[in-house]
Design a protein around this motif. Structure first.
Motif, PDB file in Angstrom:
ATOM      1  N   GLU A 176       0.837  -1.190   0.000  1.00  0.00           N
ATOM      2  CA  GLU A 176       0.000   0.000   0.000  1.00  0.00           C
ATOM      3  C   GLU A 176       0.870   1.237   0.000  1.00  0.00           C
ATOM      4  OE1 GLU A 176      -4.286  -0.906   2.193  1.00  0.00           O
ATOM      5  OE2 GLU A 176      -2.642  -0.123   3.373  1.00  0.00           O
ATOM      6  N   ARG A 177       0.341   2.263  -0.676  1.00  0.00           N
ATOM      7  CA  ARG A 177       0.891   3.603  -0.540  1.00  0.00           C
ATOM      8  C   ARG A 177      -0.097   4.350   0.338  1.00  0.00           C
ATOM      9  NH1 ARG A 177       0.286   1.486  -5.161  1.00  0.00           N
ATOM     10  NH2 ARG A 177       2.115   0.910  -6.381  1.00  0.00           N
ATOM     11  N   VAL A 178       0.428   5.128   1.276  1.00  0.00           N
ATOM     12  CA  VAL A 178      -0.449   5.661   2.315  1.00  0.00           C
ATOM     13  C   VAL A 178      -0.237   7.157   2.499  1.00  0.00           C
ATOM     14  CG1 VAL A 178      -0.975   5.550   4.786  1.00  0.00           C
ATOM     15  CG2 VAL A 178      -0.537   3.450   3.532  1.00  0.00           C
ATOM     16  N   LEU A 179      -1.354   7.863   2.643  1.00  0.00           N
ATOM     17  CA  LEU A 179      -1.321   9.278   3.018  1.00  0.00           C
ATOM     18  C   LEU A 179      -1.708   9.390   4.483  1.00  0.00           C
ATOM     19  CD1 LEU A 179      -1.412  12.409   2.545  1.00  0.00           C
ATOM     20  CD2 LEU A 179      -3.799  12.099   1.826  1.00  0.00           C
ATOM     21  N   VAL A 180      -0.879  10.108   5.246  1.00  0.00           N
ATOM     22  CA  VAL A 180      -1.188  10.427   6.641  1.00  0.00           C
ATOM     23  C   VAL A 180      -1.291  11.939   6.716  1.00  0.00           C
ATOM     24  CG1 VAL A 180      -0.355  10.343   9.025  1.00  0.00           C
ATOM     25  CG2 VAL A 180       0.115   8.435   7.482  1.00  0.00           C
ATOM     26  N   HIS A 181      -2.367  12.433   7.275  1.00  0.00           N
ATOM     27  CA  HIS A 181      -2.456  13.885   7.499  1.00  0.00           C
ATOM     28  C   HIS A 181      -3.493  14.161   8.568  1.00  0.00           C
ATOM     29  CE1 HIS A 181      -6.306  15.045   5.361  1.00  0.00           C
ATOM     30  NE2 HIS A 181      -6.205  13.768   5.126  1.00  0.00           N
ATOM     31  N   ARG A 182      -3.589  15.411   8.962  1.00  0.00           N
ATOM     32  CA  ARG A 182      -4.495  15.770  10.056  1.00  0.00           C
ATOM     33  C   ARG A 182      -5.576  16.698   9.513  1.00  0.00           C
ATOM     34  NH1 ARG A 182      -1.053  18.584  13.663  1.00  0.00           N
ATOM     35  NH2 ARG A 182      -2.113  20.505  13.168  1.00  0.00           N
ATOM     36  N   ALA A 183      -6.814  16.381   9.850  1.00  0.00           N
ATOM     37  CA  ALA A 183      -7.920  17.258   9.483  1.00  0.00           C
ATOM     38  C   ALA A 183      -8.970  17.155  10.572  1.00  0.00           C
ATOM     39  CB  ALA A 183      -8.503  16.850   8.134  1.00  0.00           C
ATOM     40  N   GLY A 184      -9.580  18.278  10.898  1.00  0.00           N
ATOM     41  CA  GLY A 184     -10.596  18.269  11.943  1.00  0.00           C
ATOM     42  C   GLY A 184     -10.063  17.752  13.269  1.00  0.00           C
ATOM     43  N   GLY A 185      -8.788  18.020  13.550  1.00  0.00           N
ATOM     44  CA  GLY A 185      -8.219  17.620  14.836  1.00  0.00           C
ATOM     45  C   GLY A 185      -7.908  16.135  14.937  1.00  0.00           C
ATOM     46  N   GLU A 186      -8.006  15.412  13.812  1.00  0.00           N
ATOM     47  CA  GLU A 186      -7.741  13.970  13.846  1.00  0.00           C
ATOM     48  C   GLU A 186      -6.718  13.590  12.782  1.00  0.00           C
ATOM     49  OE1 GLU A 186     -11.237  11.683  13.226  1.00  0.00           O
ATOM     50  OE2 GLU A 186     -12.138  12.290  15.133  1.00  0.00           O
ATOM     51  N   VAL A 187      -5.922  12.591  13.117  1.00  0.00           N
ATOM     52  CA  VAL A 187      -5.010  12.061  12.108  1.00  0.00           C
ATOM     53  C   VAL A 187      -5.792  11.102  11.219  1.00  0.00           C
ATOM     54  CG1 VAL A 187      -2.990  10.593  11.724  1.00  0.00           C
ATOM     55  CG2 VAL A 187      -2.963  12.318  13.532  1.00  0.00           C
ATOM     56  N   ARG A 188      -5.671  11.297   9.907  1.00  0.00           N
ATOM     57  CA  ARG A 188      -6.367  10.419   8.963  1.00  0.00           C
ATOM     58  C   ARG A 188      -5.346   9.647   8.141  1.00  0.00           C
ATOM     59  NH1 ARG A 188     -11.382  14.446   7.349  1.00  0.00           N
ATOM     60  NH2 ARG A 188     -11.948  14.797   9.535  1.00  0.00           N
ATOM     61  N   VAL A 189      -5.660   8.400   7.910  1.00  0.00           N
ATOM     62  CA  VAL A 189      -4.778   7.514   7.161  1.00  0.00           C
ATOM     63  C   VAL A 189      -5.595   6.898   6.033  1.00  0.00           C
ATOM     64  CG1 VAL A 189      -3.396   5.401   7.280  1.00  0.00           C
ATOM     65  CG2 VAL A 189      -3.421   6.976   9.225  1.00  0.00           C
ATOM     66  N   ARG A 190      -5.120   7.029   4.795  1.00  0.00           N
ATOM     67  CA  ARG A 190      -5.830   6.332   3.712  1.00  0.00           C
ATOM     68  C   ARG A 190      -4.841   5.831   2.661  1.00  0.00           C
ATOM     69  NH1 ARG A 190      -6.579   8.722  -1.426  1.00  0.00           N
ATOM     70  NH2 ARG A 190      -6.427  10.997  -1.475  1.00  0.00           N
ATOM     71  N   ALA A 191      -5.275   4.784   1.994  1.00  0.00           N
ATOM     72  CA  ALA A 191      -4.453   4.225   0.924  1.00  0.00           C
ATOM     73  C   ALA A 191      -4.515   5.153  -0.284  1.00  0.00           C
ATOM     74  CB  ALA A 191      -4.960   2.840   0.562  1.00  0.00           C
ATOM     75  N   LEU A 200       1.775  13.276  -4.903  1.00  0.00           N
ATOM     76  CA  LEU A 200       2.165  13.833  -3.598  1.00  0.00           C
ATOM     77  C   LEU A 200       3.677  13.950  -3.470  1.00  0.00           C
ATOM     78  CD1 LEU A 200      -0.531  12.124  -1.405  1.00  0.00           C
ATOM     79  CD2 LEU A 200      -0.025  14.572  -1.367  1.00  0.00           C
ATOM     80  N   ARG A 201       4.401  12.955  -3.996  1.00  0.00           N
ATOM     81  CA  ARG A 201       5.873  13.031  -3.963  1.00  0.00           C
ATOM     82  C   ARG A 201       6.348  14.275  -4.728  1.00  0.00           C
ATOM     83  NH1 ARG A 201       7.641   9.890   0.015  1.00  0.00           N
ATOM     84  NH2 ARG A 201       7.148   7.695  -0.202  1.00  0.00           N
ATOM     85  N   ALA A 202       5.722  14.530  -5.878  1.00  0.00           N
ATOM     86  CA  ALA A 202       6.114  15.703  -6.677  1.00  0.00           C
ATOM     87  C   ALA A 202       5.782  16.992  -5.927  1.00  0.00           C
ATOM     88  CB  ALA A 202       5.395  15.666  -8.025  1.00  0.00           C
ATOM     89  N   LEU A 203       4.614  17.027  -5.268  1.00  0.00           N
ATOM     90  CA  LEU A 203       4.240  18.227  -4.502  1.00  0.00           C
ATOM     91  C   LEU A 203       5.176  18.429  -3.316  1.00  0.00           C
ATOM     92  CD1 LEU A 203       0.316  17.942  -4.471  1.00  0.00           C
ATOM     93  CD2 LEU A 203       1.744  19.359  -5.959  1.00  0.00           C
ATOM     94  N   LEU A 204       5.562  17.315  -2.679  1.00  0.00           N
ATOM     95  CA  LEU A 204       6.486  17.409  -1.535  1.00  0.00           C
ATOM     96  C   LEU A 204       7.848  17.948  -1.976  1.00  0.00           C
ATOM     97  CD1 LEU A 204       5.615  14.108   0.384  1.00  0.00           C
ATOM     98  CD2 LEU A 204       5.476  16.410   1.347  1.00  0.00           C
ATOM     99  N   ARG A 205       8.210  17.681  -3.250  1.00  0.00           N
ATOM    100  CA  ARG A 205       9.475  18.224  -3.761  1.00  0.00           C
ATOM    101  C   ARG A 205       9.358  19.709  -4.063  1.00  0.00           C
ATOM    102  NH1 ARG A 205       9.571  13.496  -6.956  1.00  0.00           N
ATOM    103  NH2 ARG A 205       8.833  14.655  -8.763  1.00  0.00           N
ATOM    104  N   GLY A 206       8.123  20.225  -4.068  1.00  0.00           N
ATOM    105  CA  GLY A 206       7.924  21.651  -4.332  1.00  0.00           C
ATOM    106  C   GLY A 206       7.770  21.963  -5.806  1.00  0.00           C
ATOM    107  N   ALA A 207       7.405  20.968  -6.601  1.00  0.00           N
ATOM    108  CA  ALA A 207       7.273  21.178  -8.041  1.00  0.00           C
ATOM    109  C   ALA A 207       6.051  22.036  -8.360  1.00  0.00           C
ATOM    110  CB  ALA A 207       7.152  19.823  -8.734  1.00  0.00           C
TER     111      ALA A 207
END
Lengths: 247, 281
Positions: A176-191, A200-207
């Motif tokens: 699985e590839r997984v996104l972890v982030h926080r929204a509404g005060g909760e950590v959310r995890v999704r495939a 997301l990798r490209a966005l994380l590089r600042g492209a």
């Protein structure tokens, strides 16, 4: 000054000198037990799924080994356990349950995400207001809580199942590839899909978006806009900048 | 800065975070471990904002390692300073202990030898922290299972000297006095009577466990009968101060904790009435 330093050095050495049979001897053993409990509890709080998958006794033994291998380097116990996944990968527990190190990586990502800086979520309307000729130069700023992981195991599913009932694990095949982030005060995890992960990798590089689209290839034409819309809706994007013309 | 609380409070731990906001129990103050809120952002800090709107807040540190021979941990102090600036708590406290040397961290409250050198060292560091935070802090006596040959004075004198030299206030943990008194064979009442009432600004109450060797400071059970009795002696001798019930392991339901706080409040009310009777305004 030096007498106190020498005294504390000797005390710390005695504290860390744990031998079978003497480790819990009173009275120094009470201090040792207290130190051990704090570290164990901190690790169990950060890695509840690993703790549940292993069970109390084996997890405690693992925590004791980790404490010896990686002495605490901060007064802030939130930072304790940063090397646990890498440590776990070298332990026999990982031979028996190979997904454990990656589950630990996911739990550390959740731990960091929960404590990451706050940022307002990007309004879709703000992005839509960028003139179309400048859209390609938009650089999206991900929310500080965003973490992206890739694993050969279905770690999000494992986390969800172990977290819900703690019952026996029937790990589905496949990574699985997984996104972890926080929204509404909760950590959310999704495939994530492979496309979303590369995005997301490209966005994380600042492209910039035109570079993102180029990197994602043909699939971008149909999939980029809906994928971005979903990330905006999920509050995984905090802001954007529009780069000036390049010389 | 909010007004210093006058009554009893509880140490707020993670299992009760949601419930305390839902139920909003009437408490004079709520104390949290400062380090649990060193996050850059997120729901923990949002929770603390809401808790602060319900009752007075006390930030109780466990990681500053005031007694360490290492330099003060600048990063840790900066995090604490940011928290204090943001939440303007009624009370800020730490421990008369050390937890690190040469960058190795025990992450626990280790006892100091009661030497003149340690008094001078820790008093100077408390002074530096108070200068940095621009406020007086409270420093708490810790439990210990060892009596050190190097010690040059009894524990109560050590505690008093540190406060006198640094200008800090004292957070008197009554349970720790009882634990140390039983384990090291001194009179707990004499310890309390030796303290300057003007220096004592808060009490802590917690549970301990009796073992064949002696008492162990576990924070995992109700406050013991002897500790309640010693608390009453402290109230009569040193005076009423905000009092906090701590429970850190095998954490019970919030109701159990609130019952303990009510008992502390009742003892405080008695002491306040006695004080009013003895010296009418």
């Amino acid at each position: 000054m030096s007498a106190l330093a020498a005294w504390q050095r000797a005390f710390m050495e005695a504290l860390e000198d744990e031998h079978e049979g003497t480790a819990s001897d009173a009275p120094l053993g009470f201090h040792r037990a207290s130190v051990r409990a704090r570290r164990r509890d901190a690790l169990a709080a950060t890695y509840p799924i690993v703790a549940r998958l292993l069970g109390r006794g084996p997890f405690d033994a693992l925590a004791a080994r980790y404490a010896r291998a990686h002495p605490s380097h901060s007064a802030n116990l939130d930072l304790y356990g940063d090397l646990f996944a890498a440590f776990l990968a070298r332990q026999s527990e990982a031979d028996a349950t190979p997904c454990l190190p990656d589950v630990a990586r996911l739990e550390w990502a959740c731990h960091e995400s929960f404590r990451a800086a706050d940022a307002p979520a990007l309004e879709a309307a703000a992005l839509a207001a960028v003139p179309s000729e400048l859209q390609g130069r938009v650089r999206l700023v991900l929310h500080p809580s965003v973490r992206v992981l890739e694993s050969a195991y279905p770690i999000a599913a494992i986390r969800e199942r172990a977290g819900c009932d703690g019952g026996p694990l029937h790990a589905a095949a496949g990574g699985e590839r997984v996104l972890v982030h926080r929204a509404g005060g909760e950590v959310r995890v999704r495939a994530l899909s492979d496309f979303e992960c590369r995005l997301l990798r490209a966005l994380l590089r600042g492209a910039a978006l035109e570079e993102v689209a180029a990197a994602l290839g043909d699939e971008a034409a149909a999939s980029l806009a809906p994928a971005l819309a979903r990330l905006v809706l999920e509050q995984a994007i905090a802001a954007f900048t529009v780069a000036a013309d390049r010389a | 800065m909010t007004q210093a609380p006058r009554g009893a409070g509880i140490g707020l731990r993670a299992p009760h975070h949601g419930e305390i906001l839902a139920r909003r129990p009437l408490l004079a103050f709520v104390e949290v471990h400062s380090e649990n809120f060193f996050a850059a952002g997120g729901p923990l800090l949002a929770l603390l904002e809401r808790v602060r709107s319900l009752s007075a807040l006390s930030l109780h540190g466990v990681g500053l390692s005031l007694g360490s021979a290492d330099p003060l941990d600048e990063r840790h102090l900066a995090s604490l300073e940011a928290l204090v600036r943001r939440f303007e708590p009624a009370l800020v406290s730490e421990h008369l202990s050390w937890s690190s040397i040469d960058g190795r961290h025990a992450n626990d409250l280790l006892p100091l030898p009661h030497t003149r050198e340690a008094v001078a060292h820790v008093a100077a560091r408390i002074g530096a922290v108070q200068d940095r935070l621009r406020r007086r802090i409270l420093v708490e006596n810790v439990s210990r299972y060892l009596d050190f040959a190097e010690s040059e004075m009894p524990e109560w004198e050590f505690l008093g000297e540190v406060a006198r030299r640094s200008g800090c206030a004292l957070l008197l943990d009554v349970n720790n006095v009882q634990v140390n008194a039983v384990n090291h064979g001194f009179d707990a009442r004499r310890y309390i009577e030796a303290l300057d009432p003007a220096l004592v600004a808060e009490y802590h109450l917690a549970g301990h466990e009796a073992t064949p060797w002696g008492l162990v400071d576990t924070h995992a059970s109700p406050v013991a009968a002897q500790v309640w009795a010693l608390f009453e002696h402290a109230l009569a001798t040193l005076g009423p101060r905000p009092a906090l019930v701590e429970w850190d392991a095998d954490i019970p339901t919030l109701d159990v904790l609130l019952d303990e706080a009510r008992r502390a409040q009742s003892a405080l009310d008695h002491a306040l009435r006695d004080a009013a009777t003895e010296s009418p305004a």
